[in-house]
Design an enzyme around this catalytic site. Sequence first.
Site, PDB file in Angstrom:
ATOM      1  N   GLY A 195       1.049  -1.291   0.367  1.00 16.86           N
ATOM      2  CA  GLY A 195       0.403  -0.211  -0.048  1.00 16.86           C
ATOM      3  C   GLY A 195       0.799   1.650   0.147  1.00 16.86           C
ATOM      4  N   CYS A 196       0.445   2.005   0.873  1.00 18.62           N
ATOM      5  CA  CYS A 196       1.350   3.557   0.451  1.00 18.62           C
ATOM      6  C   CYS A 196       2.360   3.253   1.108  1.00 18.62           C
ATOM      7  CB  CYS A 196      -0.058   4.442   1.548  1.00 18.62           C
ATOM      8  SG  CYS A 196       0.536   6.157   1.554  1.00 18.62           S
TER       9      CYS A 196
END
Length: 180
Positions: free
Chosen positions: A17-18
């Site tokens: 993810g981020c």
Amino acid sequence: MSTASGVEPEIATFAAGCFWGVEHIFLKHYPPAEEKGVLKTSVGYTGGKESSTNPDYRNVCSGSTGHAEALRIEFDPSIVSYGELVEFFYRTHDPTTANRQGPDTGTQYRSAIFTHTPDQVQIAKKITAKVQEKHFTPKGQKIVTDIVEAGPWWDAEEYHQLYLFKNPSGYQCPTHRLHW
């Protein structure tokens, strides 16, 4: 370059993810100053199209490059094993969602382990099977994390490095926490 213990450092590369949150949680639990094995980190881009060289954040977020937002960890294997880092990676995100973490969607947010050696491939597969059996099979979920050979790496822009340490109230994906 060797570590303080005289061992050559190794590289681990994870996408979950981020990349701000991935770097933040690893450094909160393995701060270099506490000598827990992580020597340094950088966030960047990897795993995309061969033609997508020197990508920038805007291009990666468009989905056109195929690159993932990822964390590159330089570590001392005499202090922390690659297997421990892989298991920690699984503890800190949802590896059962394809191309997403929480509200963040797109191929750049996929769960992936980018391996650097044949040993890392075997360890990643072994830990994945163990984590699947213990934590996800009982819930009827399946890990969808890609385990692929690491390719070229590009550091993200400077403002992304250590972002959540510089901006403590900045956005953090809600999946980036200890799940067990």
